[in-house]
Design a protein around this motif. Structure first.
Motif, PDB file in Angstrom:
ATOM      1  N   VAL A  82       0.844  -1.195   0.000  1.00 16.69           N
ATOM      2  CA  VAL A  82       0.000   0.000   0.000  1.00 16.69           C
ATOM      3  C   VAL A  82       0.879   1.244   0.000  1.00 16.69           C
ATOM      4  CG1 VAL A  82      -1.679   1.330   1.358  1.00 16.69           C
ATOM      5  CG2 VAL A  82      -2.002  -1.127   1.032  1.00 16.69           C
ATOM      6  N   HIS A  83       1.977   1.202   0.747  1.00 14.88           N
ATOM      7  CA  HIS A  83       2.889   2.346   0.788  1.00 14.88           C
ATOM      8  C   HIS A  83       3.413   2.683  -0.605  1.00 14.88           C
ATOM      9  CE1 HIS A  83       4.037   1.340   5.254  1.00 14.88           C
ATOM     10  NE2 HIS A  83       2.780   1.718   5.128  1.00 14.88           N
ATOM     11  N   ILE A  84       3.869   1.654  -1.348  1.00 17.59           N
ATOM     12  CA  ILE A  84       4.434   1.987  -2.664  1.00 17.59           C
ATOM     13  C   ILE A  84       3.346   2.436  -3.639  1.00 17.59           C
ATOM     14  CG2 ILE A  84       6.540   0.618  -2.374  1.00 17.59           C
ATOM     15  CD1 ILE A  84       5.334  -1.445  -4.286  1.00 17.59           C
ATOM     16  N   ALA A  85       2.132   1.952  -3.470  1.00 15.93           N
ATOM     17  CA  ALA A  85       1.021   2.458  -4.291  1.00 15.93           C
ATOM     18  C   ALA A  85       0.760   3.929  -3.959  1.00 15.93           C
ATOM     19  CB  ALA A  85      -0.227   1.615  -4.071  1.00 15.93           C
ATOM     20  N   ASP A  86       0.827   4.268  -2.682  1.00 14.75           N
ATOM     21  CA  ASP A  86       0.632   5.662  -2.259  1.00 14.75           C
ATOM     22  C   ASP A  86       1.763   6.558  -2.762  1.00 14.75           C
ATOM     23  OD1 ASP A  86      -1.688   4.884  -0.949  1.00 14.75           O
ATOM     24  OD2 ASP A  86      -0.794   4.932   1.064  1.00 14.75           O
ATOM     25  N   ILE A  87       2.981   6.051  -2.724  1.00 14.05           N
ATOM     26  CA  ILE A  87       4.128   6.807  -3.249  1.00 14.05           C
ATOM     27  C   ILE A  87       3.920   7.083  -4.732  1.00 14.05           C
ATOM     28  CG2 ILE A  87       6.604   6.684  -3.777  1.00 14.05           C
ATOM     29  CD1 ILE A  87       6.747   4.784  -1.202  1.00 14.05           C
ATOM     30  N   ASN A  88       3.577   6.047  -5.473  1.00 11.03           N
ATOM     31  CA  ASN A  88       3.383   6.180  -6.917  1.00 11.03           C
ATOM     32  C   ASN A  88       2.251   7.160  -7.230  1.00 11.03           C
ATOM     33  OD1 ASN A  88       4.025   5.680  -9.559  1.00 11.03           O
ATOM     34  ND2 ASN A  88       3.124   3.645  -9.625  1.00 11.03           N
ATOM     35  N   LYS A  89       1.164   7.062  -6.476  1.00 12.05           N
ATOM     36  CA  LYS A  89       0.027   7.959  -6.704  1.00 12.05           C
ATOM     37  C   LYS A  89       0.415   9.415  -6.444  1.00 12.05           C
ATOM     38  CE  LYS A  89      -4.715   8.829  -5.238  1.00 12.05           C
ATOM     39  NZ  LYS A  89      -5.806   8.421  -4.342  1.00 12.05           N
ATOM     40  N   LYS A  90       1.122   9.673  -5.358  1.00 14.65           N
ATOM     41  CA  LYS A  90       1.520  11.042  -5.007  1.00 14.65           C
ATOM     42  C   LYS A  90       2.470  11.614  -6.060  1.00 14.65           C
ATOM     43  CE  LYS A  90       2.291  14.523  -2.054  1.00 14.65           C
ATOM     44  NZ  LYS A  90       1.660  15.766  -2.438  1.00 14.65           N
ATOM     45  N   ILE A  91       3.427  10.806  -6.501  1.00 11.88           N
ATOM     46  CA  ILE A  91       4.371  11.274  -7.525  1.00 11.88           C
ATOM     47  C   ILE A  91       3.641  11.526  -8.845  1.00 11.88           C
ATOM     48  CG2 ILE A  91       6.354  10.540  -8.939  1.00 11.88           C
ATOM     49  CD1 ILE A  91       7.074  11.537  -6.087  1.00 11.88           C
ATOM     50  N   HIS A  92       2.679  10.671  -9.161  1.00 11.43           N
ATOM     51  CA  HIS A  92       1.907  10.867 -10.389  1.00 11.43           C
ATOM     52  C   HIS A  92       1.090  12.161 -10.320  1.00 11.43           C
ATOM     53  CE1 HIS A  92      -0.032   9.798 -14.104  1.00 11.43           C
ATOM     54  NE2 HIS A  92      -1.199  10.052 -13.543  1.00 11.43           N
ATOM     55  N   VAL A  93       0.444  12.414  -9.196  1.00  5.79           N
ATOM     56  CA  VAL A  93      -0.355  13.626  -9.027  1.00  5.79           C
ATOM     57  C   VAL A  93       0.536  14.869  -9.088  1.00  5.79           C
ATOM     58  CG1 VAL A  93      -1.724  14.938  -7.338  1.00  5.79           C
ATOM     59  CG2 VAL A  93      -2.256  12.529  -7.787  1.00  5.79           C
ATOM     60  N   ASP A  94       1.673  14.832  -8.397  1.00  3.92           N
ATOM     61  CA  ASP A  94       2.536  16.010  -8.301  1.00  3.92           C
ATOM     62  C   ASP A  94       3.341  16.289  -9.571  1.00  3.92           C
ATOM     63  OD1 ASP A  94       1.608  16.266  -5.724  1.00  3.92           O
ATOM     64  OD2 ASP A  94       3.504  15.699  -4.757  1.00  3.92           O
ATOM     65  N   PHE A  95       3.750  15.226 -10.289  1.00  3.72           N
ATOM     66  CA  PHE A  95       4.686  15.411 -11.401  1.00  3.72           C
ATOM     67  C   PHE A  95       4.240  14.779 -12.717  1.00  3.72           C
ATOM     68  CE2 PHE A  95       7.229  15.617  -7.518  1.00  3.72           C
ATOM     69  CZ  PHE A  95       7.865  16.834  -7.693  1.00  3.72           C
ATOM     70  N   GLY A  96       3.132  14.031 -12.715  1.00  3.65           N
ATOM     71  CA  GLY A  96       2.716  13.336 -13.930  1.00  3.65           C
ATOM     72  C   GLY A  96       3.642  12.194 -14.294  1.00  3.65           C
ATOM     73  N   VAL A  97       4.353  11.653 -13.303  1.00  2.82           N
ATOM     74  CA  VAL A  97       5.329  10.584 -13.513  1.00  2.82           C
ATOM     75  C   VAL A  97       4.779   9.298 -12.917  1.00  2.82           C
ATOM     76  CG1 VAL A  97       7.607   9.739 -12.783  1.00  2.82           C
ATOM     77  CG2 VAL A  97       7.335  12.107 -13.556  1.00  2.82           C
ATOM     78  N   GLU A  98       4.889   8.226 -13.689  1.00  2.00           N
ATOM     79  CA  GLU A  98       4.532   6.887 -13.208  1.00  2.00           C
ATOM     80  C   GLU A  98       5.834   6.174 -12.859  1.00  2.00           C
ATOM     81  OE1 GLU A  98       1.638   4.109 -12.223  1.00  2.00           O
ATOM     82  OE2 GLU A  98       1.242   6.042 -13.151  1.00  2.00           O
ATOM     83  N   LEU A  99       6.012   5.849 -11.596  1.00  3.02           N
ATOM     84  CA  LEU A  99       7.215   5.137 -11.174  1.00  3.02           C
ATOM     85  C   LEU A  99       7.185   3.706 -11.709  1.00  3.02           C
ATOM     86  CD1 LEU A  99       7.434   6.180  -7.409  1.00  3.02           C
ATOM     87  CD2 LEU A  99       8.643   7.200  -9.365  1.00  3.02           C
TER      88      LEU A  99
END
Length: 182
Positions: free
Chosen positions: A115-132
């Motif tokens: 869940v943590h890495i899903a949350d990290i990915n979601k936050k980075i996607h929202v903030d930067f438009g980047v998919e980890l």
């Protein structure tokens, strides 16, 4: 000096993603921090920026004040990584990767590393438009297997101790398969 985990990632980028240059533990002065592994594929103008977390018994477990800190820690790391890549390599395609061989699940979401890495990915996607690109658990194993197979096809000795070990393991397995009775 790089860790074995960082070297695995660097050798994967060098040998399987065609990177001409690998930099370990890059100190980024403008964004104040360190990036674990950067790979540059000059021909394709592609930059790989990788954070590597190899925690074998606890999984992806960073804490602050005795509480899980994975999300805040990695959002901060990837924020810095993205800012650096965009500033230093604006004309390159960027791939941002999180490599961790053991990421655990838990019924308690506070401790559920997946869940943590899903949350990290979601936050980075929202903030930067980047998919980890998340290289965790089975994907990490798959990359290791791909690297091992590649090493086994090479005849020259590698300078990387990690690659040489993989090469020896693969060559030994092939040799034993030929020499053992059916």
């Amino acid at each position: 000096m790089q860790t074995p985990g960082e070297e695995i990632v660097g050798e994967y980028l060098r040998n399987l993603r065609g990177c001409d240059f690998i930099q370990y533990n890059l100190q980024t002065t403008q964004t104040q921090g360190e990036i674990d592994v950067i790979g540059i594929n000059m021909a394709e103008r592609h930059l790989y920026v990788c954070e590597v977390a190899i925690h074998l018994s606890t999984g992806l477990q960073y804490t602050k004040n005795k509480r899980p800190d994975n999300v805040d820690r990695f959002v901060a790391k990837f924020t810095k990584d993205i800012q650096y890549a965009r500033m230093a390599f604006p004309d390159y395609e960027h791939t941002f990767m999180l490599w961790s061989p053991i990421v655990k699940t838990s019924k308690n979401p506070v401790y559920n590393q997946m869940v943590h890495i899903a949350d990290i990915n979601k936050k980075i996607h929202v903030d930067f438009g980047v998919e980890l690109q998340l290289i965790v658990n089975q994907d990490f194993q798959d990359c290791m297997s791909e690297l091992r197979r590649f090493a086994g096809t090479q005849t020259a000795a590698f300078t990387s101790p990690i690659m040489r070990m993989l090469q020896i393991e693969e060559r030994l397995a092939k040799h034993l398969k030929k020499t053992l009775p059916n």
